[in-house]
Design a protein around this motif. Sequence first.
Motif, PDB file in Angstrom:
ATOM      1  N   THR A   8       0.875  -1.179   0.000  1.00  0.00           N
ATOM      2  CA  THR A   8       0.000   0.000   0.000  1.00  0.00           C
ATOM      3  C   THR A   8       0.905   1.219   0.000  1.00  0.00           C
ATOM      4  OG1 THR A   8      -0.152  -0.285   2.406  1.00  0.00           O
ATOM      5  CG2 THR A   8      -2.031  -0.992   1.100  1.00  0.00           C
ATOM      6  N   PRO A   9       0.981   1.956  -1.104  1.00  0.00           N
ATOM      7  CA  PRO A   9       1.925   3.079  -1.198  1.00  0.00           C
ATOM      8  C   PRO A   9       1.735   4.090  -0.069  1.00  0.00           C
ATOM      9  CG  PRO A   9       1.038   2.551  -3.363  1.00  0.00           C
ATOM     10  CD  PRO A   9       0.259   1.737  -2.374  1.00  0.00           C
ATOM     11  N   SER A  10       2.848   4.501   0.525  1.00  0.00           N
ATOM     12  CA  SER A  10       2.774   5.410   1.678  1.00  0.00           C
ATOM     13  C   SER A  10       2.440   6.833   1.262  1.00  0.00           C
ATOM     14  CB  SER A  10       4.100   5.392   2.442  1.00  0.00           C
ATOM     15  OG  SER A  10       5.169   5.849   1.627  1.00  0.00           O
ATOM     16  N   VAL A  11       2.728   7.193   0.026  1.00  0.00           N
ATOM     17  CA  VAL A  11       2.422   8.529  -0.477  1.00  0.00           C
ATOM     18  C   VAL A  11       1.294   8.422  -1.494  1.00  0.00           C
ATOM     19  CG1 VAL A  11       3.285  10.556  -1.689  1.00  0.00           C
ATOM     20  CG2 VAL A  11       4.795   9.311  -0.115  1.00  0.00           C
ATOM     21  N   TRP A  13      -1.443   6.691  -1.361  1.00  0.00           N
ATOM     22  CA  TRP A  13      -2.147   5.414  -1.413  1.00  0.00           C
ATOM     23  C   TRP A  13      -2.138   4.933  -2.869  1.00  0.00           C
ATOM     24  CZ3 TRP A  13      -7.531   3.825  -2.474  1.00  0.00           C
ATOM     25  CH2 TRP A  13      -7.860   2.583  -1.904  1.00  0.00           C
ATOM     26  N   PHE A  14      -3.151   4.212  -3.347  1.00  0.00           N
ATOM     27  CA  PHE A  14      -3.145   3.701  -4.720  1.00  0.00           C
ATOM     28  C   PHE A  14      -3.430   4.797  -5.754  1.00  0.00           C
ATOM     29  CE2 PHE A  14      -4.087  -0.112  -2.163  1.00  0.00           C
ATOM     30  CZ  PHE A  14      -2.995  -0.872  -2.539  1.00  0.00           C
ATOM     31  N   HIS A  15      -3.859   5.961  -5.273  1.00  0.00           N
ATOM     32  CA  HIS A  15      -3.991   7.093  -6.199  1.00  0.00           C
ATOM     33  C   HIS A  15      -2.627   7.517  -6.726  1.00  0.00           C
ATOM     34  CE1 HIS A  15      -8.086   7.189  -4.835  1.00  0.00           C
ATOM     35  NE2 HIS A  15      -7.746   7.509  -3.606  1.00  0.00           N
ATOM     36  N   SER A  16      -1.568   7.027  -6.105  1.00  0.00           N
ATOM     37  CA  SER A  16      -0.221   7.379  -6.549  1.00  0.00           C
ATOM     38  C   SER A  16       0.061   6.919  -7.975  1.00  0.00           C
ATOM     39  CB  SER A  16       0.822   6.794  -5.595  1.00  0.00           C
ATOM     40  OG  SER A  16       0.704   5.383  -5.526  1.00  0.00           O
ATOM     41  N   TRP A  17      -0.711   5.954  -8.479  1.00  0.00           N
ATOM     42  CA  TRP A  17      -0.529   5.548  -9.876  1.00  0.00           C
ATOM     43  C   TRP A  17      -0.845   6.700 -10.836  1.00  0.00           C
ATOM     44  CZ3 TRP A  17       2.072   1.335 -11.027  1.00  0.00           C
ATOM     45  CH2 TRP A  17       2.074   0.259 -10.131  1.00  0.00           C
ATOM     46  N   LEU A  18      -1.638   7.673 -10.384  1.00  0.00           N
ATOM     47  CA  LEU A  18      -1.937   8.827 -11.231  1.00  0.00           C
ATOM     48  C   LEU A  18      -0.737   9.750 -11.379  1.00  0.00           C
ATOM     49  CD1 LEU A  18      -5.417   9.656  -9.660  1.00  0.00           C
ATOM     50  CD2 LEU A  18      -5.042   8.801 -11.986  1.00  0.00           C
ATOM     51  N   ASP A  19       0.167   9.700 -10.414  1.00  0.00           N
ATOM     52  CA  ASP A  19       1.334  10.594 -10.390  1.00  0.00           C
ATOM     53  C   ASP A  19       2.516   9.776  -9.885  1.00  0.00           C
ATOM     54  OD1 ASP A  19       2.825  12.887 -10.585  1.00  0.00           O
ATOM     55  OD2 ASP A  19       2.212  13.672  -8.631  1.00  0.00           O
ATOM     56  N   ASN A 328       2.521   5.239   8.406  1.00  0.00           N
ATOM     57  CA  ASN A 328       2.540   5.928   7.122  1.00  0.00           C
ATOM     58  C   ASN A 328       3.872   6.633   6.867  1.00  0.00           C
ATOM     59  OD1 ASN A 328       1.610   8.800   5.625  1.00  0.00           O
ATOM     60  ND2 ASN A 328       0.883   6.881   4.705  1.00  0.00           N
ATOM     61  N   ASP A 329       4.579   7.029   7.943  1.00  0.00           N
ATOM     62  CA  ASP A 329       5.873   7.684   7.756  1.00  0.00           C
ATOM     63  C   ASP A 329       7.047   6.716   7.840  1.00  0.00           C
ATOM     64  OD1 ASP A 329       5.857   7.157  10.442  1.00  0.00           O
ATOM     65  OD2 ASP A 329       6.083   9.235  11.103  1.00  0.00           O
ATOM     66  N   GLY A 330       6.758   5.394   7.806  1.00  0.00           N
ATOM     67  CA  GLY A 330       7.815   4.417   7.638  1.00  0.00           C
ATOM     68  C   GLY A 330       8.412   3.828   8.892  1.00  0.00           C
ATOM     69  N   ARG A 331       7.773   4.039  10.051  1.00  0.00           N
ATOM     70  CA  ARG A 331       8.271   3.418  11.279  1.00  0.00           C
ATOM     71  C   ARG A 331       7.708   2.003  11.404  1.00  0.00           C
ATOM     72  NH1 ARG A 331       6.012   5.327  15.300  1.00  0.00           N
ATOM     73  NH2 ARG A 331       4.593   6.839  14.312  1.00  0.00           N
ATOM     74  N   ARG A 332       8.586   1.043  11.700  1.00  0.00           N
ATOM     75  CA  ARG A 332       8.143  -0.340  11.838  1.00  0.00           C
ATOM     76  C   ARG A 332       7.322  -0.498  13.112  1.00  0.00           C
ATOM     77  NH1 ARG A 332      12.377  -5.321  11.574  1.00  0.00           N
ATOM     78  NH2 ARG A 332      12.945  -4.224   9.639  1.00  0.00           N
ATOM     79  N   LYS A 333       6.163  -1.138  12.983  1.00  0.00           N
ATOM     80  CA  LYS A 333       5.247  -1.333  14.101  1.00  0.00           C
ATOM     81  C   LYS A 333       5.500  -2.697  14.763  1.00  0.00           C
ATOM     82  CE  LYS A 333       0.988  -0.196  12.894  1.00  0.00           C
ATOM     83  NZ  LYS A 333      -0.198  -0.084  12.014  1.00  0.00           N
ATOM     84  N   PRO A 334       4.953  -2.924  15.958  1.00  0.00           N
ATOM     85  CA  PRO A 334       5.135  -4.226  16.604  1.00  0.00           C
ATOM     86  C   PRO A 334       4.720  -5.407  15.716  1.00  0.00           C
ATOM     87  CG  PRO A 334       4.301  -2.653  18.196  1.00  0.00           C
ATOM     88  CD  PRO A 334       4.284  -1.952  16.866  1.00  0.00           C
ATOM     89  N   ALA A 335       3.628  -5.250  14.963  1.00  0.00           N
ATOM     90  CA  ALA A 335       3.226  -6.329  14.055  1.00  0.00           C
ATOM     91  C   ALA A 335       4.289  -6.552  12.984  1.00  0.00           C
ATOM     92  CB  ALA A 335       1.884  -6.015  13.410  1.00  0.00           C
ATOM     93  N   GLY A 336       4.944  -5.470  12.552  1.00  0.00           N
ATOM     94  CA  GLY A 336       6.028  -5.606  11.594  1.00  0.00           C
ATOM     95  C   GLY A 336       7.211  -6.354  12.173  1.00  0.00           C
ATOM     96  N   GLU A 337       7.509  -6.106  13.448  1.00  0.00           N
ATOM     97  CA  GLU A 337       8.589  -6.844  14.111  1.00  0.00           C
ATOM     98  C   GLU A 337       8.256  -8.334  14.194  1.00  0.00           C
ATOM     99  OE1 GLU A 337      11.398  -5.712  14.758  1.00  0.00           O
ATOM    100  OE2 GLU A 337      11.205  -3.533  14.954  1.00  0.00           O
TER     101      GLU A 337
END
Length: 443
Positions: A8-11, A13-19, A328-337
């Motif tokens: 899921t693009p952080s910048v 979201w999927f609307h990022s395909w437009l730009d 959304n700003d790229g910090r790893r969450k506990p679930a990511g760990e």
Amino acid sequence: MRFGVNHTPSVGWFHSWLDFSPSDTARDLEQIASLGADHVRIFPLWPVVQPNRTMIRQRALDDVATVVDIAGSFGLDVNVDALQGHLSSFDFVPAWLDTWHRRNLFTDPDVVASTVAYVEALARTVADRPNLLGITIGNEVNQFAHAPHPAPFGVTAEQGHAWAATMVAAARRGLGTDGGRGLEARRGSAPLVTVAQYDAAWYDDAQPFGPEHAADHGDATVTHSWVFNGAAQLHGALGPGSVRHGEYLLQLAAAWNRDPHRPNWLQEVGAPTNVVPPADAASFTEQTIRHVLGAQDVLGVTWWCSHDVARSLADFPELEYDLGLFTNDGRRKPAGEAFAALARSAPASPAAPPATGIVLDDVGPDGTPRPGVRADCAPGGRFAAGWLALAEAAPDGRGPQVLLRSRLHEDVLRAARGITTIEHVPDGLDGTVLAVAHPATGA
């Protein structure tokens, strides 16, 4: 066993395909690779690529190929989804398929022909990439086939088979492959083609797309596991029926595989905060994946999702803002760990099949199809409760395989699946069905 993440693009979201921004994409994919993931699943928006029925934008196809190349630079394979379709409670269908131009997605000859052209072009664009895992025809396209979608396209099961077969054939033409490549794809030597459905295929008897559509088309049987479907409401966030739901759904879906060694892919699973409190997300992730590791012929698990949705974007269901393994700003969450620890420590070889099989009565004593089978399989249903009871009592902690009564006479199939003990649903289960028939908003 492959470990991956739905991107899921952080910048934007999927609307990022437009730009499209290669640098934003590279940052996201580098973070995903840091988890120890070996693949990502990406979602080019259908209306962006094919805004008119006879127009397929080469620039959009080039952007997809660029994402595949960027992922490869970080050691990630890529699965490309074609028909978006439905994503996180929003529908993305081209204008030529809606309102004043509305035609049936599954049966209109012109629509099918145009969709075939798109799927084939998309597959052809990425076919030569060495890190291509495969093509999925669409993300939970069966949600367009029936209620609760507000405007479903009417389709019968037979028409659904014809549509799925046509789309799989188009993808294979674009890839330049034939069928039966599931095992090769798992070993990384051939791209695979798959068809993805949300769990109404197994739990809702009225849904036109059913288990056979998952098991009979493409190179692997795909499941999407979301415990807001009644599982967590019944069992609690960390109850056995929740943390084992992905394992259960894999076993249930595999029962319809005609090839006993057909790969089974848990292509979507996540920790939705409407039923799994954020404090429990890491434990839910860890327990869910550990149970999945015990199932047989698992191609892999692909977590939903990589990054949280930005709070600056409006109108998402609340749970969508907190599903990521990263903020959304790229910090790893506990679930990511938790995901990263499992990705790095999981056994290299797939599990041997559980030796016990539980019989699902898909037919009656006279051999005719039994009504209500899928409802029995839904969370809280009698069969689901029986499977869970056997799983919890198993000495090795592994849930049983599922064996259709209609195939009990197939001794060769049963032997090939490694089933040596046959169990039946215990008596005394009330079978209160709590499943909620709606699209997985996490998808």
